[in-house]
Design a protein around this motif. Structure first.
Motif, PDB file in Angstrom:
ATOM      1  N   GLU A 238       0.831  -1.214   0.000  1.00 49.73           N
ATOM      2  CA  GLU A 238       0.000   0.000   0.000  1.00 49.73           C
ATOM      3  C   GLU A 238       0.867   1.265   0.000  1.00 49.73           C
ATOM      4  N   TYR A 239       1.939   1.235   0.802  1.00 53.58           N
ATOM      5  CA  TYR A 239       2.865   2.379   0.843  1.00 53.58           C
ATOM      6  C   TYR A 239       3.490   2.613  -0.531  1.00 53.58           C
ATOM      7  N   ASN A 242       0.979   4.249  -2.946  1.00 51.98           N
ATOM      8  CA  ASN A 242       0.807   5.682  -2.684  1.00 51.98           C
ATOM      9  C   ASN A 242       2.004   6.485  -3.179  1.00 51.98           C
TER      10      ASN A 242
END
Length: 504
Positions: A238-239, A242
């Motif tokens: 997820e990081y 982003n």
């Protein structure tokens, strides 16, 4: 106190000077004119009669535009600047060599900190580290899960075949532990009802060996490690998503987060990747195959890391090379737009992806095209109309025998009927002749039998007479041929009769 206060004042002045120097240096490196430089150049414009030597061509162009001062940039100017830097101590009076080296070192450190703080490349390093860590986590997870399945497989081997998901497998082990506890355990949160019932039934009749509590504790500890690492992996992914959408949104739209991050990591940074050509980006990651092909004089590879993009994956094998080439060209445009453009939207990437998808559909639908005068016209698809006609089965195709044509003249049909009647008459005549022959043969057989019996009786009478008269005659062995000749005569008659029948 006074001494300390004076030191603080001197330190503050030095900091101000360093900040001014840093600002002036950063402005020079970016090709901009600082206020102090502007003042100095205005004085030079009034007195200068010759062109100004500039080490940076970009800065020289800015000076010429704003101050109308002719500038020179050449290799000779670079050599002149190098000589000035080496003889800086003698050119500036009242400065000791120690102070000069300390000033240069401090300025270099502060300038590197300033550049690192305001550089766009520092986010690229985060992406590079994140994608490399994600790959390492995948490898470690595979090793841990394989070890866990093999270790617990000695105790309960049937569970590995029933539960295929690795994370669910480890969670079941962590919750239950020993095989005996499956009968009373509730696994409805992890497994569906059918699978849960199958696991409990397999636990009762399992062929696994008994394991000590210490072994179970070590296996459970390994399961907790697998669960924690898998949770951290999802968080890291997820990081990375982003970060990629913030730094390179157009590249993310074109090839995806993972492929885009791997391309950036392989090149070192987004700026380095933007300097590559489209052909280089296409085979980036397949360097070994490229040099092996060049060495052996074979076909070079068509794709590298870009092969894992979704657009290349969904094409047929014969079009993968074309799509990877087109995708590499559009991806390079997206990379340069993200690296050097001021806009942070992904509109450009969405537009290019739509073009590639349209091109892909055109390549896949090329089989529908037909050959025409230009060779590019599409085959016209006729409008479908539903017809409610009932079709009957035609049995004519079942027979493999040759059939005559349907269109025959009446005369041919009459001739064929006459031929059939003649054949029938001939067959009847042959049957009658055969019956007569059979009757004649039977009569001849009866006659032959009667003749043979008469001959035998005559021979016996002669023998009796010969004994009475005691006349010297030939032995019986010589008389046998005469009997044979007597018998053979009716056979000759039979053959003659058969020949006559055949002649009739």
């Amino acid at each position: 106190m006074k001494r300390n206060f004076k030191k603080l004042i001197v330190y503050g002045k030095n900091l101000k000077l360093q900040r001014k120097q840093i600002k002036s240096f950063t402005a020079l490196m970016e090709g901009k004119i600082n206020k102090q430089l502007k003042k100095v150049l205005k004085k030079i414009v009034k007195e200068a009669h010759e062109p100004l030597a500039v080490a940076d061509a970009k800065l020289g162009g800015v000076i010429k535009e704003k101050l109308n001062l002719s500038c020179i940039h050449s290799p000779v100017v670079n050599e002149l600047m190098r000589g000035i830097r080496s003889q800086m101590d003698g050119l500036i009076p009242g400065v000791e060599p120690r102070e000069m080296t300390a000033m240069c070192l401090g300025l270099a450190h502060s300038l590197s900190r300033y550049r690192l703080k305001f550089s766009a490349d520092k986010v690229d390093t985060m992406i590079v580290q994140a994608i490399s860590l994600l790959d390492d986590l995948d490898k470690e997870l595979n090793n841990y899960i394989m070890r866990c399945r093999e270790w617990y497989g000695w105790h309960f081997p049937e569970l590995g075949k029933i539960i295929s998901d690795n994370l669910t497998y480890c969670k079941c082990l962590q919750k239950v532990g020993d095989r005996k506890n499956y009968a009373s355990a509730q696994l409805s949160e992890l497994l569906p009802e059918e699978v849960e019932a199958e696991v409990k039934a397999a636990a009762e009749i399992s062929m696994g060996t008994e394991v000590s509590e210490e072994d179970i504790c070590n296996i459970l500890h390994l399961c907790t490690q697998v669960i924690e690492i898998s949770e951290y992996r999802t968080q890291l992914y997820e990081y990375l998503q982003n970060r990629m959408m913030a730094i390179a949104p157009n590249v993310t739209v074109m090839v995806g987060e993972l492929v885009g991050a791997r391309l950036i990591a392989h090149a070192g940074s987004l700026l380095n990747l933007a300097k590559h050509a489209a052909s280089t980006v296409q085979i980036l990651g397949a360097e070994k195959a490229l040099f092996r092909a060049l060495k052996s004089r074979r076909d070079t590879p068509k794709y590298g890391l870009i092969y894992h993009a979704s657009l290349v994956g969904q094409t047929s094998p014969k079009h993968k090379g074309k799509i990877s080439r087109m995708l590499a060209a559009k991806t390079v445009l997206a990379i340069r737009y993200d690296a050097f453009g001021e806009d942070s939207s992904s509109a450009m990437g969405v537009e290019n992806r739509a073009k590639l998808e349209a091109r892909l559909r055109a390549l896949e639908d090329r089989g529908i095209r037909k050959i025409s005068g230009t060779g590019k016209a599409l085959a016209k698809a006729e409008k479908y109309e539903h017809k409610s006609e009932v079709k009957t089965y035609d049995p004519s195709g079942d027979s493999t025998l040759p059939t005559c044509s349907k269109k025959r003249k009446i005369e041919q049909v009459d001739k064929e009927d006459e031929v059939i009647e003649k054949k029938a008459k001939r067959a009847k005549v042959k049957i009658k002749v055969e019956e007569e022959v059979v009757e004649d043969v039977e009569d001849t057989e009866e006659e032959v039998v009667q003749v043979v019996e008469e001959q035998e009786t005559s021979v016996k009478k002669k023998k009796k007479k010969d004994k009475k008269k005691q006349v010297k005659e030939e032995p019986l062995s010589e008389e046998e041929p005469c009997t044979s000749t007597a018998v053979a005569s009716p056979e000759k008659k039979k053959k003659k009769k058969k020949k006559k029948v055949n002649e009739d």
